[in-house]
Design a protein around this motif. Structure first.
Motif, PDB file in Angstrom:
ATOM      1  N   UNK A  25      14.270  10.250  -6.694  1.00 23.61           N
ATOM      2  CA  UNK A  25      14.585   9.426  -5.530  1.00 23.61           C
ATOM      3  C   UNK A  25      13.886   9.954  -4.286  1.00 23.61           C
ATOM      4  N   UNK A  26      13.895  11.269  -4.112  1.00 23.70           N
ATOM      5  CA  UNK A  26      13.185  11.861  -2.971  1.00 23.70           C
ATOM      6  C   UNK A  26      11.696  11.556  -3.046  1.00 23.70           C
ATOM      7  N   UNK A  27      11.136  11.555  -4.261  1.00 21.80           N
ATOM      8  CA  UNK A  27       9.714  11.238  -4.422  1.00 21.80           C
ATOM      9  C   UNK A  27       9.429   9.790  -4.031  1.00 21.80           C
ATOM     10  N   UNK A  28      10.345   8.876  -4.362  1.00 24.35           N
ATOM     11  CA  UNK A  28      10.172   7.467  -3.990  1.00 24.35           C
ATOM     12  C   UNK A  28      10.134   7.317  -2.470  1.00 24.35           C
ATOM     13  N   UNK A  29      11.076   7.976  -1.785  1.00 26.84           N
ATOM     14  CA  UNK A  29      11.126   7.875  -0.328  1.00 26.84           C
ATOM     15  C   UNK A  29       9.907   8.563   0.293  1.00 26.84           C
ATOM     16  N   UNK A  30       9.512   9.714  -0.269  1.00 24.04           N
ATOM     17  CA  UNK A  30       8.329  10.409   0.248  1.00 24.04           C
ATOM     18  C   UNK A  30       7.090   9.542   0.106  1.00 24.04           C
ATOM     19  N   UNK A  31       7.001   8.852  -1.024  1.00 20.89           N
ATOM     20  CA  UNK A  31       5.883   7.931  -1.258  1.00 20.89           C
ATOM     21  C   UNK A  31       5.854   6.848  -0.187  1.00 20.89           C
ATOM     22  N   UNK A  32       7.003   6.238   0.098  1.00 21.86           N
ATOM     23  CA  UNK A  32       7.061   5.197   1.114  1.00 21.86           C
ATOM     24  C   UNK A  32       6.711   5.748   2.486  1.00 21.86           C
ATOM     25  N   UNK A  33       7.198   6.953   2.779  1.00 21.94           N
ATOM     26  CA  UNK A  33       6.925   7.558   4.079  1.00 21.94           C
ATOM     27  C   UNK A  33       5.447   7.883   4.242  1.00 21.94           C
ATOM     28  N   UNK A  34       4.844   8.467   3.215  1.00 20.38           N
ATOM     29  CA  UNK A  34       3.422   8.815   3.304  1.00 20.38           C
ATOM     30  C   UNK A  34       2.578   7.554   3.427  1.00 20.38           C
ATOM     31  N   UNK A  35       2.961   6.516   2.677  1.00 17.53           N
ATOM     32  CA  UNK A  35       2.207   5.267   2.749  1.00 17.53           C
ATOM     33  C   UNK A  35       2.241   4.697   4.168  1.00 17.53           C
ATOM     34  N   UNK A  36       3.413   4.766   4.811  1.00 21.97           N
ATOM     35  CA  UNK A  36       3.541   4.235   6.170  1.00 21.97           C
ATOM     36  C   UNK A  36       2.748   5.057   7.174  1.00 21.97           C
ATOM     37  N   UNK A  37       2.881   6.392   7.091  1.00 18.91           N
ATOM     38  CA  UNK A  37       2.212   7.267   8.062  1.00 18.91           C
ATOM     39  C   UNK A  37       0.708   7.316   7.840  1.00 18.91           C
ATOM     40  N   UNK A  38       0.290   7.462   6.587  1.00 18.27           N
ATOM     41  CA  UNK A  38      -1.116   7.659   6.290  1.00 18.27           C
ATOM     42  C   UNK A  38      -1.930   6.391   6.506  1.00 18.27           C
ATOM     43  N   UNK A  39      -1.402   5.264   6.058  1.00 20.56           N
ATOM     44  CA  UNK A  39      -2.155   4.016   6.197  1.00 20.56           C
ATOM     45  C   UNK A  39      -2.352   3.667   7.669  1.00 20.56           C
ATOM     46  N   UNK A  40      -1.338   3.927   8.492  1.00 19.68           N
ATOM     47  CA  UNK A  40      -1.481   3.671   9.923  1.00 19.68           C
ATOM     48  C   UNK A  40      -2.631   4.475  10.511  1.00 19.68           C
ATOM     49  N   UNK A  41      -2.765   5.721  10.066  1.00 21.80           N
ATOM     50  CA  UNK A  41      -3.834   6.574  10.575  1.00 21.80           C
ATOM     51  C   UNK A  41      -5.202   6.104  10.107  1.00 21.80           C
ATOM     52  N   UNK A  42      -5.299   5.684   8.864  1.00 17.19           N
ATOM     53  CA  UNK A  42      -6.605   5.327   8.289  1.00 17.19           C
ATOM     54  C   UNK A  42      -7.042   3.911   8.625  1.00 17.19           C
ATOM     55  N   UNK A  43      -6.136   3.048   9.065  1.00 20.92           N
ATOM     56  CA  UNK A  43      -6.464   1.637   9.224  1.00 20.92           C
ATOM     57  C   UNK A  43      -7.610   1.366  10.206  1.00 20.92           C
ATOM     58  N   UNK A  44      -7.738   2.101  11.319  1.00 23.96           N
ATOM     59  CA  UNK A  44      -8.901   1.850  12.186  1.00 23.96           C
ATOM     60  C   UNK A  44     -10.238   2.034  11.462  1.00 23.96           C
ATOM     61  N   UNK A  45     -10.315   3.017  10.562  1.00 25.09           N
ATOM     62  CA  UNK A  45     -11.542   3.232   9.798  1.00 25.09           C
ATOM     63  C   UNK A  45     -11.767   2.075   8.826  1.00 25.09           C
ATOM     64  N   UNK A  46     -10.690   1.633   8.183  1.00 29.36           N
ATOM     65  CA  UNK A  46     -10.780   0.490   7.268  1.00 29.36           C
ATOM     66  C   UNK A  46     -11.259  -0.741   8.025  1.00 29.36           C
TER      67      UNK A  46
END
Length: 473
Positions: A25-46
């Motif tokens: 369960x912690x891995x599921x939430x960590x996955x969602x959190x990383x997806x939210x934080x990381x994608x926001x950072x990378x989106x300008x490059x995309x």
């Protein structure tokens, strides 16, 4: 000595009985959190590589809009079939969306991938809440929700940096691809413990009711998207401003009608008990998420710090959130008081940030105040999760958990949209600092938290005979 056998000490969340499920369960939430934080950072490059143009914001709004729909559908499905089908479908959709985005050759495909991931993310979170309510004893549920909040800390600290390095030195595609193994591993960890979970003995709704609820979820998602897009566009002077404001009002009205069908009766009126618990979740999310979204922009404009330094404020908020969650897991007494305390702390912190929006205020003071806001959210939001499960039965646990997530997501959209419209209306691109603009934004956002104080107080269940509040979970 007593002749009775010693009582067995209750198993902990990391005991052999629960360890694999807890970690999964912690891995599921960590996955969602990383997806939210990381994608926001990378989106300008995309966006730069795939020529996003005016469609840049859709990659974010479509994710959230699809999450609303996924949340509604999963809530109904969990109440009819149990959490397993929704969790499996959510993981498959999340993985499919990540693959689609990672392989995209045009920006609209990235946007489509984000929408698919949003559907999966909404379904996953609801299923996780139902699993927690079904498997963990009530004494462990506050601990689990505290850990779920803490699972956001590591992604908050390393996600933006890791995503930035991947996008800059390797490829932005790996920002999406790196999340896929986490989803798969999480599924393998939770499966052995949840595969026996079936549907409730007496489902709260039949298939026809579930389809009607899904239809209203679609209406809500479309109405929210319309209100958000039209309101943001109307803030920019144009000949179509009147039509855009009318469209925004129509979207908000349609969203209100849909909410009346999806949330517990009386939520919009702040009725006592479960409706006010759900309302508190949305009001606090509106104030916090919107303020956090504009906090880096404020300190960049008013203090001239670099983006990495501005990120320290967000990290402080995440750490404060974990501390608040830790404290609520060990708090005794009536839990509705934690909602009132958390909402009061958040109102003071958000309003305080507005009053501190000046270059003369040291940056470390803003960081400290924002950690206080994070602690308020950890204290209150984890408590809303515990209260909703305690006030639900196996027949309506999925629907009520979905209602809580809908309120959370919609509150974030509403607060961010209000802040964005205020910023667009008040800012002067030719001026520097803009401290006055941010001061107005933050004081308006503090109103959401003040309303949360009222709804938090009304979340208590009062018995008609004694007038006492029996809920102490």
């Amino acid at each position: 000595m007593s002749g009775s056998a010693p009582q067995r000490r209750p198993a902990g969340a990391m005991s052999a009985e629960y360890r694999a499920l807890t970690l999964g369960i912690l891995a599921i939430i960590t996955c969602s959190a990383f997806e939210a934080m990381a994608v926001t950072t990378a989106m300008p490059v995309v966006a730069a590589e795939l020529s996003a143009g005016a469609g840049y914001g859709l990659a974010f709004s479509m994710f959230l809009t699809a999450s609303l729909l996924g949340t509604v559908v999963a809530g109904s499905r969990c109440d009819r079939e149990g959490p397993l089908p929704s969790l499996a479908a959510g993981m498959l959709l999340m993985t499919a969306g990540l693959v689609l985005s990672a392989l995209a050759g045009e920006f609209w495909i990235v946007t489509a991938g984000r929408a698919v991931s949003g559907l999966g993310g909404g379904a996953m979170i609801v299923a996780v809440y139902v699993i927690i309510g079904e498997i963990y004893p009530s004494a462990l549920q506050p601990v689990i929700f505290g850990w779920l909040a803490a699972a956001w800390i590591l992604p908050s600290m390393v996600g933006p940096l890791a995503a930035g390095l991947l996008a800059q030195y390797v490829s932005w595609r790996w920002v999406f691809a790196a999340v896929i193994p986490i989803v798969l591993v999480a599924g393998l960890m939770v499966w052995p413990r949840i595969r026996s979970l079936g549907p409730p003995a007496s489902p709260a709704m039949d298939a026809a009711a579930g389809r009607r609820r899904a239809l209203w979820g679609t209406v809500l998602a479309a109405a929210v998207f319309l209100a958000q897009w039209a309101g943001s566009a109307a803030a920019v002077p144009s000949s179509a401003a009147v039509l855009l404001w009318a469209a925004a009002a129509a979207g908000a009205g349609a969203a209100g009608v849909a909410l009346g069908r999806l949330l517990p009766p009386g939520t919009l009126r702040l009725s006592r008990g479960l409706p006010s618990v759900v309302a508190t979740r949305g009001l606090l999310s509106a104030g916090f998420v919107a303020a956090e979204a504009f906090l880096p922009l404020m300190v960049l404009a008013t203090h001239g710090v670099d983006p990495a330094t501005a990120g320290l404020a967000l990290t402080a908020g995440a750490v404060g959130w974990a501390v608040g969650s830790f404290l609520q897991a060990r708090a005794g007494g009536r839990r509705h008081r934690l909602l009132v305390i958390g909402a009061t702390m958040l109102a003071a912190a958000v309003g305080g940030i507005g009053l501190l929006a000046s270059p003369s205020v040291p940056f470390w003071v803003i960081v400290a105040v924002w950690s206080f806001a994070g602690a308020a959210m950890g204290l209150a939001l984890s408590s809303t999760s515990v209260m909703v499960l305690a006030l639900s039965t196996s027949a309506d646990r999925g629907r009520n958990s979905a209602s809580l997530q809908i309120s959370d997501q919609l509150g974030a959209v509403a607060g961010t949209t209000v802040a964005g419209i205020l910023f667009a209306l008040l800012q002067d691109p030719a001026a520097s600092g803009q401290a006055g603009v941010f001061r107005v934004m933050w004081l308006v956002l503090a109103i959401f938290a003040c309303l949360g104080i009222v709804s938090g107080a009304r979340s208590a269940i009062v018995t008609p005979n004694t007038g006492k509040v029996p809920f102490t979970a």
